[in-house]
Design a protein around this motif. Sequence first.
Motif, PDB file in Angstrom:
ATOM      1  N   THR A  87      61.580  28.735   3.374  1.00 11.13           N
ATOM      2  CA  THR A  87      60.342  28.307   4.033  1.00 11.13           C
ATOM      3  C   THR A  87      60.154  28.865   5.438  1.00 11.13           C
ATOM      4  OG1 THR A  87      61.417  26.280   4.838  1.00 11.13           O
ATOM      5  CG2 THR A  87      60.239  26.144   2.732  1.00 11.13           C
ATOM      6  N   HIS A  88      61.217  29.361   6.052  1.00 14.72           N
ATOM      7  CA  HIS A  88      61.135  29.793   7.443  1.00 14.72           C
ATOM      8  C   HIS A  88      61.305  31.301   7.636  1.00 14.72           C
ATOM      9  CE1 HIS A  88      61.696  25.533   7.987  1.00 14.72           C
ATOM     10  NE2 HIS A  88      61.863  25.613   9.277  1.00 14.72           N
ATOM     11  N   SER A  89      61.883  31.998   6.676  1.00 14.58           N
ATOM     12  CA  SER A  89      62.209  33.407   6.906  1.00 14.58           C
ATOM     13  C   SER A  89      61.039  34.330   6.583  1.00 14.58           C
ATOM     14  CB  SER A  89      63.433  33.815   6.093  1.00 14.58           C
ATOM     15  OG  SER A  89      63.158  33.720   4.715  1.00 14.58           O
ATOM     16  N   GLY A  90      61.092  35.511   7.174  1.00 15.60           N
ATOM     17  CA  GLY A  90      60.109  36.536   6.888  1.00 15.60           C
ATOM     18  C   GLY A  90      58.776  36.373   7.584  1.00 15.60           C
ATOM     19  N   LEU A  91      58.687  35.427   8.481  1.00 12.25           N
ATOM     20  CA  LEU A  91      57.427  35.204   9.200  1.00 12.25           C
ATOM     21  C   LEU A  91      57.546  35.688  10.637  1.00 12.25           C
ATOM     22  CD1 LEU A  91      56.618  31.544   8.120  1.00 12.25           C
ATOM     23  CD2 LEU A  91      55.336  33.577   7.484  1.00 12.25           C
ATOM     24  N   PRO A  92      56.522  36.361  11.141  1.00  9.87           N
ATOM     25  CA  PRO A  92      56.520  36.671  12.571  1.00  9.87           C
ATOM     26  C   PRO A  92      56.507  35.364  13.376  1.00  9.87           C
ATOM     27  CG  PRO A  92      54.805  37.904  11.411  1.00  9.87           C
ATOM     28  CD  PRO A  92      55.362  36.897  10.446  1.00  9.87           C
ATOM     29  N   VAL A  93      57.070  35.402  14.542  1.00  9.96           N
ATOM     30  CA  VAL A  93      57.172  34.204  15.374  1.00  9.96           C
ATOM     31  C   VAL A  93      55.801  33.569  15.599  1.00  9.96           C
ATOM     32  CG1 VAL A  93      57.812  33.342  17.664  1.00  9.96           C
ATOM     33  CG2 VAL A  93      59.301  34.948  16.480  1.00  9.96           C
ATOM     34  N   ASP A  94      54.801  34.374  15.882  1.00  7.15           N
ATOM     35  CA  ASP A  94      53.463  33.834  16.132  1.00  7.15           C
ATOM     36  C   ASP A  94      52.924  33.092  14.915  1.00  7.15           C
ATOM     37  OD1 ASP A  94      53.570  34.919  18.654  1.00  7.15           O
ATOM     38  OD2 ASP A  94      52.249  36.601  18.209  1.00  7.15           O
ATOM     39  N   SER A  95      53.158  33.632  13.733  1.00  2.64           N
ATOM     40  CA  SER A  95      52.700  32.977  12.500  1.00  2.64           C
ATOM     41  C   SER A  95      53.437  31.667  12.271  1.00  2.64           C
ATOM     42  CB  SER A  95      52.907  33.894  11.295  1.00  2.64           C
ATOM     43  OG  SER A  95      52.152  35.064  11.433  1.00  2.64           O
ATOM     44  N   PHE A  96      54.727  31.680  12.538  1.00  4.16           N
ATOM     45  CA  PHE A  96      55.514  30.456  12.384  1.00  4.16           C
ATOM     46  C   PHE A  96      55.030  29.401  13.368  1.00  4.16           C
ATOM     47  CE2 PHE A  96      59.218  27.718  13.008  1.00  4.16           C
ATOM     48  CZ  PHE A  96      59.495  27.387  11.689  1.00  4.16           C
ATOM     49  N   ASP A  97      54.753  29.796  14.596  1.00  4.92           N
ATOM     50  CA  ASP A  97      54.226  28.859  15.599  1.00  4.92           C
ATOM     51  C   ASP A  97      52.942  28.197  15.115  1.00  4.92           C
ATOM     52  OD1 ASP A  97      56.291  29.358  17.355  1.00  4.92           O
ATOM     53  OD2 ASP A  97      55.110  30.628  18.694  1.00  4.92           O
ATOM     54  N   VAL A  98      52.054  28.982  14.524  1.00  7.59           N
ATOM     55  CA  VAL A  98      50.788  28.449  14.016  1.00  7.59           C
ATOM     56  C   VAL A  98      51.054  27.430  12.910  1.00  7.59           C
ATOM     57  CG1 VAL A  98      48.679  29.035  12.753  1.00  7.59           C
ATOM     58  CG2 VAL A  98      49.392  30.422  14.703  1.00  7.59           C
ATOM     59  N   LEU A  99      51.984  27.750  11.998  1.00 12.23           N
ATOM     60  CA  LEU A  99      52.332  26.805  10.927  1.00 12.23           C
ATOM     61  C   LEU A  99      52.824  25.482  11.499  1.00 12.23           C
ATOM     62  CD1 LEU A  99      54.239  29.023   8.332  1.00 12.23           C
ATOM     63  CD2 LEU A  99      52.031  27.890   8.012  1.00 12.23           C
ATOM     64  N   VAL A 100      53.708  25.571  12.459  1.00 17.35           N
ATOM     65  CA  VAL A 100      54.273  24.355  13.051  1.00 17.35           C
ATOM     66  C   VAL A 100      53.195  23.559  13.780  1.00 17.35           C
ATOM     67  CG1 VAL A 100      55.902  23.443  14.756  1.00 17.35           C
ATOM     68  CG2 VAL A 100      56.599  25.289  13.220  1.00 17.35           C
ATOM     69  N   LEU A 101      52.378  24.219  14.567  1.00 17.88           N
ATOM     70  CA  LEU A 101      51.322  23.518  15.304  1.00 17.88           C
ATOM     71  C   LEU A 101      50.309  22.876  14.364  1.00 17.88           C
ATOM     72  CD1 LEU A 101      50.787  25.994  18.274  1.00 17.88           C
ATOM     73  CD2 LEU A 101      51.895  23.731  18.333  1.00 17.88           C
ATOM     74  N   ASN A 102      49.960  23.571  13.297  1.00 20.83           N
ATOM     75  CA  ASN A 102      49.044  22.985  12.310  1.00 20.83           C
ATOM     76  C   ASN A 102      49.679  21.771  11.633  1.00 20.83           C
ATOM     77  OD1 ASN A 102      47.026  24.823  12.844  1.00 20.83           O
ATOM     78  ND2 ASN A 102      47.591  26.184  11.170  1.00 20.83           N
ATOM     79  N   TRP A 103      50.956  21.876  11.318  1.00 17.41           N
ATOM     80  CA  TRP A 103      51.665  20.753  10.705  1.00 17.41           C
ATOM     81  C   TRP A 103      51.711  19.566  11.671  1.00 17.41           C
ATOM     82  CZ3 TRP A 103      56.462  18.465  11.990  1.00 17.41           C
ATOM     83  CH2 TRP A 103      56.968  17.582  11.026  1.00 17.41           C
ATOM     84  N   LEU A 104      52.043  19.828  12.919  1.00 15.60           N
ATOM     85  CA  LEU A 104      52.108  18.758  13.917  1.00 15.60           C
ATOM     86  C   LEU A 104      50.768  18.069  14.127  1.00 15.60           C
ATOM     87  CD1 LEU A 104      54.427  20.189  16.710  1.00 15.60           C
ATOM     88  CD2 LEU A 104      54.845  18.169  15.293  1.00 15.60           C
ATOM     89  N   ALA A 105      49.687  18.783  13.913  1.00 12.74           N
ATOM     90  CA  ALA A 105      48.347  18.213  14.122  1.00 12.74           C
ATOM     91  C   ALA A 105      48.023  17.127  13.106  1.00 12.74           C
ATOM     92  CB  ALA A 105      47.298  19.322  14.058  1.00 12.74           C
TER      93      ALA A 105
END
Length: 134
Positions: A87-105
């Motif tokens: 679930t965490h590998s292969g993603l650019p850092v910026d894309s991962f940040d967006v996923l986390v921020l969207n999840w946190l919302a």
Amino acid sequence: MEEVTDPNSASFVPLHQRIAVFDNDGTLWSEQPNYFQYFFTLDRVKAMAAQHCEWASLQPFKAVLENDTEALKQSGDHGLTQLIMATHSGLPVDSFDVLVLNWLATAKHPRFNKPFTDLVYQPMLELINYLQAN
């Protein structure tokens, strides 16, 4: 704190040399019944399951998709590592940040039914603010 910030003190530490370190086990945010990252990982498995039909019959993914906490526990650290890698590998850092921020919302803690961002320790926030100011 007064001694390390007073230039006349024998214990004075110059600003550029001051660091504070906090560990991640309940010091800054709730860790019970599990770390926030654990819940994020489970939610990512569920969100990604449509693209991975094989997960329906492959442990530990099957356990997550069926909410089978016992089977998930039995998979241990190895199983958790598999989930995180998938679930965490292969993603650019910026894309991962967006996923986390969207999840946190939108995500809520299953035990407290509150947004994860509300489950922080006020005294630690006060300490961080104090340290930043000094």
